[in-house]
Design an enzyme around this catalytic site. Structure first.
Site, mmCIF file in Angstrom:
data_model
loop_
_atom_site.group_PDB
_atom_site.id
_atom_site.type_symbol
_atom_site.label_atom_id
_atom_site.label_comp_id
_atom_site.label_asym_id
_atom_site.label_seq_id
_atom_site.Cartn_x
_atom_site.Cartn_y
_atom_site.Cartn_z
ATOM 1 N N HIS A 138 43.128 7.233 56.955
ATOM 2 C CA HIS A 138 42.113 6.854 57.469
ATOM 3 C C HIS A 138 41.920 7.459 58.972
ATOM 4 O O HIS A 138 43.062 6.775 59.815
ATOM 5 C CB HIS A 138 41.423 6.008 56.841
ATOM 6 N N ASP A 215 46.075 -1.485 57.616
ATOM 7 C CA ASP A 215 44.738 -1.917 57.562
ATOM 8 C C ASP A 215 44.379 -1.820 56.531
ATOM 9 O O ASP A 215 44.894 -1.178 55.126
ATOM 10 C CB ASP A 215 44.612 0.284 57.613
ATOM 11 N N GLN A 218 40.660 -1.151 52.653
ATOM 12 C CA GLN A 218 40.276 -0.332 51.027
ATOM 13 C C GLN A 218 40.858 -1.534 50.593
ATOM 14 O O GLN A 218 40.144 -1.889 49.023
ATOM 15 C CB GLN A 218 40.632 0.669 51.011
ATOM 16 N N LYS A 241 32.804 -3.350 53.950
ATOM 17 C CA LYS A 241 33.011 -2.898 52.336
ATOM 18 C C LYS A 241 33.604 -3.895 52.099
ATOM 19 O O LYS A 241 34.080 -4.260 50.459
ATOM 20 C CB LYS A 241 34.903 -2.315 53.309
ATOM 21 N N CYS A 379 37.102 11.236 55.597
ATOM 22 C CA CYS A 379 37.727 11.155 57.224
ATOM 23 C C CYS A 379 39.159 10.837 57.052
ATOM 24 O O CYS A 379 39.960 9.762 57.605
ATOM 25 C CB CYS A 379 37.285 9.647 57.902
HETATM 26 N N1 7TS Z 1 40.646 2.648 57.003
HETATM 27 C C1 7TS Z 1 40.573 2.536 55.931
HETATM 28 C C2 7TS Z 1 41.369 2.415 54.727
HETATM 29 C C3 7TS Z 1 38.841 2.984 55.614
HETATM 30 O O1 7TS Z 1 38.765 3.328 54.129
HETATM 31 C C4 7TS Z 1 38.139 3.077 56.219
HETATM 32 C C5 7TS Z 1 36.788 3.236 55.969
HETATM 33 C C6 7TS Z 1 38.200 2.454 57.726
HETATM 34 C C7 7TS Z 1 39.474 2.430 58.302
HETATM 35 C C8 7TS Z 1 37.422 2.386 58.646
HETATM 36 O O2 7TS Z 1 36.864 1.278 58.370
HETATM 37 P P1 7TS Z 1 35.123 1.029 59.260
HETATM 38 O O3 7TS Z 1 34.831 0.314 58.431
HETATM 39 O O4 7TS Z 1 35.567 -0.009 60.586
HETATM 40 O O5 7TS Z 1 34.323 2.428 59.195
HETATM 41 N N2 7TS Z 1 36.315 4.603 55.224
HETATM 42 C C9 7TS Z 1 35.218 4.652 54.322
HETATM 43 C C10 7TS Z 1 35.315 5.445 53.176
HETATM 44 O O6 7TS Z 1 36.216 6.113 52.009
HETATM 45 N N3 7TS Z 1 33.902 6.296 53.252
HETATM 46 O O7 7TS Z 1 33.518 6.143 54.432
HETATM 47 C C11 7TS Z 1 34.320 4.987 54.853
#
Ligand code: 7TS
Length: 421
Positions: A138, A215, A218, A241, A379
């Site tokens: 990501h 990370d 997910q 999430k 992203c």
């Molecule tokens: N890493 C992964 C694998 C992700 O899927 C996401 C967000 C992030 C980092 C960032 O997470 P945040 O909570 O700090 O924003 N992924 C997604 C997505 O798949 N659609 O919208 C956000």
């Protein structure tokens, strides 16, 4: 820990059938909503998840009964707020199976957790050093490292993906070396659903003395997690999430590493003493928690941990695997649909293209049928580049999704195929 996407055994089916999804759905008020006269089929869980009543109640209760700042006030509202905030830290520690609450830093989310490490790690990077990531990251696990490399003269290395969207492990091992100062990779890819063999990747990195950041954005909602068994140095998660609030997440860091790294933000609560000549920092984890945090969100995250623990994370994983297998088979039967991301080990992400139709059009038609999916690059533009496509449509599964919703998705996609023929 990874669960095979194929060959679901009888035991799994038994466990999955013992999982009462209708009861689970009743915990999520938003799912009662209708869109275009149909109950919303929410299949955008990788972007964010819906919240169970228990999480919503925790937020309302804090603001209604206990609202106060933490770690400072002698009055009892302040004490109650502090108690609940620190109790949430204990819940996250249990959720990740960390050794100590000193190793749990509250942050805004995975993005901020990774930025914290990448920023603090600049003190350990010099020209010619290397940071190793993979081709399925990501943007939030790419850009912070690019910034760190730009500032220090270090180089970013990237392990490639194969046709299925799996990290080429031999290439990954080959890229680890004496110049590698840190490696960072996703546990599960948001764009492809690939579950990385992180145990093997961590072992390979440690064999070269390289610390690892995982990370876990997910993975947290889908898999049981044990950072001590994994032995990674850092693990980042996002509350929103995993059925918790937005604007809150946690960074796990081994105590030794958090002690070693300098703070990245200065302000209240992260200090022991301040004079104009010299400031000394607070103990862990407060050294990394400058300023008034998202107190309500933290308490809500604790409630989300409780919710997932009570439902049973192993059971959730098994149920979602049966859904994934069902959805994969259904979608593969839709004319003109090509699945993007066909790893042997996958979590509940169905990313695909439809011949001759832009993913945004697919998403818009599905929305008119009450089916919520995401269309775009998710992203993860380098993943799209790897497959030479601009975007995909993505249905991502959560613990409240049903086969009936996947049937509606497949019917909608057939309709898209007919409309754009
Ligand atoms: N890493 C992964 C694998 C992700 O899927 C996401 C967000 C992030 C980092 C960032 O997470 P945040 O909570 O700090 O924003 N992924 C997604 C997505 O798949 N659609 O919208 C956000």
């Amino acid at each position: 820990m990874a669960i095979a996407s194929s060959g679901i055994g009888t035991a799994d089916i038994e466990t999955a059938s013992a999982y009462d999804v209708e009861r689970v759905r009743a915990d999520f008020p938003l799912l009662r909503q209708t869109i275009e006269g149909q109950p919303v089929a929410y299949l955008d869980n990788a972007a964010t998840t819906q919240k169970p009543q228990a999480v919503i109640d925790a937020l309302v209760r804090f603001y209604t009964e206990d609202c106060s700042n933490i770690h400072r006030s002698v009055h009892r509202l302040g004490e109650r707020a502090t108690e609940q905030y620190e109790a949430a830290r204990g819940k996250v520690r249990t959720f990740l199976n960390a050794a100590s609450e000193r190793e749990i830093v509250f942050v805004r989310g995975t993005t901020e957790g990774i930025n914290l490490v990448a920023q603090s790690f600049r003190s350990r990077l010099a020209a010619g050093d290397e940071v190793l990531i993979t081709g399925l990251e990501h943007h939030s696990n790419i850009v912070p490292w690019q910034l760190a490399c730009e500032a220090t003269g270090a180089n970013l290395k990237v392990a490639p993906l194969n046709e299925k969207g799996e990290v080429d492990l031999d290439a990954y091992r080959g890229l680890l070396g004496s110049r590698t100062k840190i490696t960072a990779f996703a546990h599960i890819s948001n764009a492809l659903g690939t579950v990385n063999p992180i145990e093997e990747m961590i072992r390979a990195a440690h064999a070269q003395g390289v610390p690892v950041l995982v990370d876990g954005a997910q993975a947290a909602p889908h898999l049981p997690l044990d950072v001590r068994a994994l032995d990674c140095e850092f693990y980042a998660i996002s509350g929103h999430k995993m059925y918790g609030p937005t604007g809150i997440g946690a960074l796990y860091g081994k105590e030794k590493w958090l002690e070693r790294l300098p703070p990245w933000q200065g302000g209240g609560d992260m200090i022991r003493s301040v004079t104009f000549e010299k400031t000394t920092y607070n103990e862990l984890p407060y050294k990394f928690e400058a300023g008034t945090p998202n107190i309500a969100g933290t308490i809500g995250l604790g409630a989300a941990c409780d919710y997932l623990q009570a439902l049973g994370r192993e059971r959730i994983a098994r149920y979602e695997q049966t859904l994934l297998a069902y959805g994969t088979e259904l979608l593969c039967g839709v004319p003109g649909l090509r699945m993007v991301g066909t790893a042997a080990e996958k979590a509940g992400v169905l990313s695909f293209t439809m011949a001759g139709v832009h993913p945004h059009d697919v998403g818009t038609v599905l929305d008119s049928l009450g089916v919520a999916v995401r269309a775009g690059h998710h992203c993860a533009q380098p993943v799209m580049d790897r497959f030479a496509i601009p975007a995909t449509t993505r249905a991502s599964l959560g613990l409240y999704n049903t086969r009936a919703e996947l049937d509606r998705l497949a019917a909608g996609l057939r309709r898209v195929g007919e409309m754009f023929r």
